[in-house]
Design a protein around this motif. Structure first.
Motif, PDB file in Angstrom:
ATOM      1  N   PRO A  52       0.991  -1.232  -0.099  1.00  0.00           N
ATOM      2  CA  PRO A  52       0.093   0.096   0.005  1.00  0.00           C
ATOM      3  C   PRO A  52       0.872   1.153  -0.138  1.00  0.00           C
ATOM      4  O   PRO A  52       1.867   1.362   0.630  1.00  0.00           O
ATOM      5  CB  PRO A  52      -0.769  -0.190   1.377  1.00  0.00           C
TER       6      PRO A  52
ATOM      7  N   ALA B  34      -4.251   6.191  -1.373  1.00  0.00           N
ATOM      8  CA  ALA B  34      -3.015   6.129  -0.652  1.00  0.00           C
ATOM      9  C   ALA B  34      -2.929   6.489   0.713  1.00  0.00           C
ATOM     10  O   ALA B  34      -3.987   7.564   1.079  1.00  0.00           O
ATOM     11  CB  ALA B  34      -1.805   6.812  -1.421  1.00  0.00           C
TER      12      ALA B  34
ATOM     13  N   GLU C 133       2.131   6.304  -9.986  1.00  0.00           N
ATOM     14  CA  GLU C 133       2.085   5.047  -9.561  1.00  0.00           C
ATOM     15  C   GLU C 133       1.031   4.067  -9.995  1.00  0.00           C
ATOM     16  O   GLU C 133       1.071   2.883  -9.589  1.00  0.00           O
ATOM     17  CB  GLU C 133       2.361   5.083  -7.986  1.00  0.00           C
ATOM     18  N   GLN C 134      -0.100   4.723 -10.643  1.00  0.00           N
ATOM     19  CA  GLN C 134      -0.907   3.968 -11.213  1.00  0.00           C
ATOM     20  C   GLN C 134      -1.943   3.265  -9.889  1.00  0.00           C
ATOM     21  O   GLN C 134      -2.466   2.094  -9.990  1.00  0.00           O
ATOM     22  CB  GLN C 134      -0.755   2.993 -12.269  1.00  0.00           C
ATOM     23  N   VAL C 135      -2.154   3.792  -8.734  1.00  0.00           N
ATOM     24  CA  VAL C 135      -2.898   3.547  -7.597  1.00  0.00           C
ATOM     25  C   VAL C 135      -4.006   4.441  -7.258  1.00  0.00           C
ATOM     26  O   VAL C 135      -3.883   5.631  -7.784  1.00  0.00           O
ATOM     27  CB  VAL C 135      -2.297   3.197  -6.219  1.00  0.00           C
ATOM     28  N   GLU C 136      -4.961   3.900  -6.881  1.00  0.00           N
ATOM     29  CA  GLU C 136      -6.394   4.743  -6.909  1.00  0.00           C
ATOM     30  C   GLU C 136      -6.206   5.315  -5.504  1.00  0.00           C
ATOM     31  O   GLU C 136      -6.657   6.472  -5.400  1.00  0.00           O
ATOM     32  CB  GLU C 136      -7.538   3.937  -6.714  1.00  0.00           C
TER      33      GLU C 136
ATOM     34  N   LEU D  95      -0.004   9.598  -7.193  1.00  0.00           N
ATOM     35  CA  LEU D  95      -0.679   8.419  -6.994  1.00  0.00           C
ATOM     36  C   LEU D  95      -1.137   8.006  -8.637  1.00  0.00           C
ATOM     37  O   LEU D  95      -0.804   6.729  -8.868  1.00  0.00           O
ATOM     38  CB  LEU D  95      -2.090   8.643  -6.317  1.00  0.00           C
TER      39      LEU D  95
END
Length: 301
Positions: free
Chosen positions: A23, A93, A88-91, A85
């Motif tokens: 995460p 954090a 980093e291609q994350v939805e 974010l």
């Protein structure tokens, strides 16, 4: 293992420290600081199974330093953090901030709640916007010589801070901001290693303090942005940590913060000052990690 890179996000370059997997945790520093401020927290977070991104915030270090104060309002700085974010291609954090970093992450709970797993602020609390502008409050309470008001001026604060970069950094890191324009001898705090101080001095001799001062020059602009938002209560799980010796509490008390949150946990670290994550790294890191784990456990249910 840590990597250092420069990412193009939100129309600027941000120098970033990246480490770990899992995460995502974004660490945002304050004034006058650099990503190195998190040197104690990064390895602990990585060992606990998190991926960490710690930028030199805009205006600092190897990151872009827009010259206009208009480029440092809370919405713009917040967009920098959200863009990390996207990179980093994350939805979502976890966001952790200290000082101006805390002031930069708190609004994300209102402007980008769908991207936030949790918010942690060190030293600077979130408060619902007051009826009048902050500079007016500071002027009424502390007079025109209050340092945040002096930082509103153009060029003069830069000249004062850059006259002796080492002395300026030692004064601020020692909690002696009242001594910035004096010639009194101030020793570096015991918690600050010589090599880290050397890194600070080298970078700020190269960049100056203008970028960091531009955050202060947006105090009233940030207040106006806050008053225009449709909501003022942060729904994301949130943690606030301060120290008993932090001078910020004298003019930014946290006792009225609770009404600005749905879920707020607060801790006070005995004996710690403003730079609590460097002064008491294990205690502060443990508080952060315990909180992140508790949030992640709830999300897994």
């Amino acid at each position: 293992m840590r990597d250092h890179d420069t990412w193009q996000v939100n129309g600027i370059d941000l120098a970033v420290t990246i480490a770990g997997s899992g995460p995502l945790v974004v660490l945002a520093h304050g004034f006058p600081d650099l990503a190195i401020t998190w040197r104690h927290q990064v390895p602990a977070l990585v060992e606990a199974g998190y991926r960490v991104v710690a930028p030199d915030m805009r205006g600092y270090g190897r990151s872009s330093r827009p010259s206009s104060p208009d480029g440092y309002d809370s919405d713009t700085v917040g967009a920098d953090l959200i863009a990390l974010l996207d990179h980093e291609q994350v939805e979502r954090a976890h966001f952790v901030g200290h000082d101006w970093g805390a002031a930069s992450v708190w609004p994300l709970g209102l402007t980008h709640p769908e991207r936030v797993l949790s918010l942690t602020g060190l030293s600077v609390p979130y408060t619902v916007p007051a009826p009048v502008a902050p500079t007016q409050i500071f002027r009424n309470r502390f007079g025109d010589d209050f340092y945040m008001l002096k930082f509103q001026e153009k060029a003069t604060p830069e000249a004062m801070l850059e006259r002796d970069v080492t002395r300026t950094l030692v004064a601020v890191l020692s909690g002696r901001v009242d001594q910035l324009d004096s010639d009194d001898v101030i020793g570096a705090p015991a918690w600050l290693p010589d090599d880290v101080l050397d890194t600070y001095v080298r970078e700020f001799e190269r960049t100056g303090f203008g970028g960091g001062l531009n955050y202060y020059r947006n105090i009233d602009a940030n207040w106006r942005l806050a008053t225009r938002r449709d909501r003022h209560r942060i729904e994301a799980p949130s943690l606030f940590v301060t120290g008993t010796e932090d001078p910020i509490s004298a003019f930014m008390p946290a006792d009225r913060s609770a009404r600005g949150f749905r879920r707020l946990r607060s801790h006070t670290v005995s004996g710690a000052g403003h730079w609590l994550h460097q002064e008491e790294p294990k205690r502060v890191t443990d508080l952060i990690l315990d909180y992140l784990r508790s949030v992640d456990r709830r999300n897994d249910l």
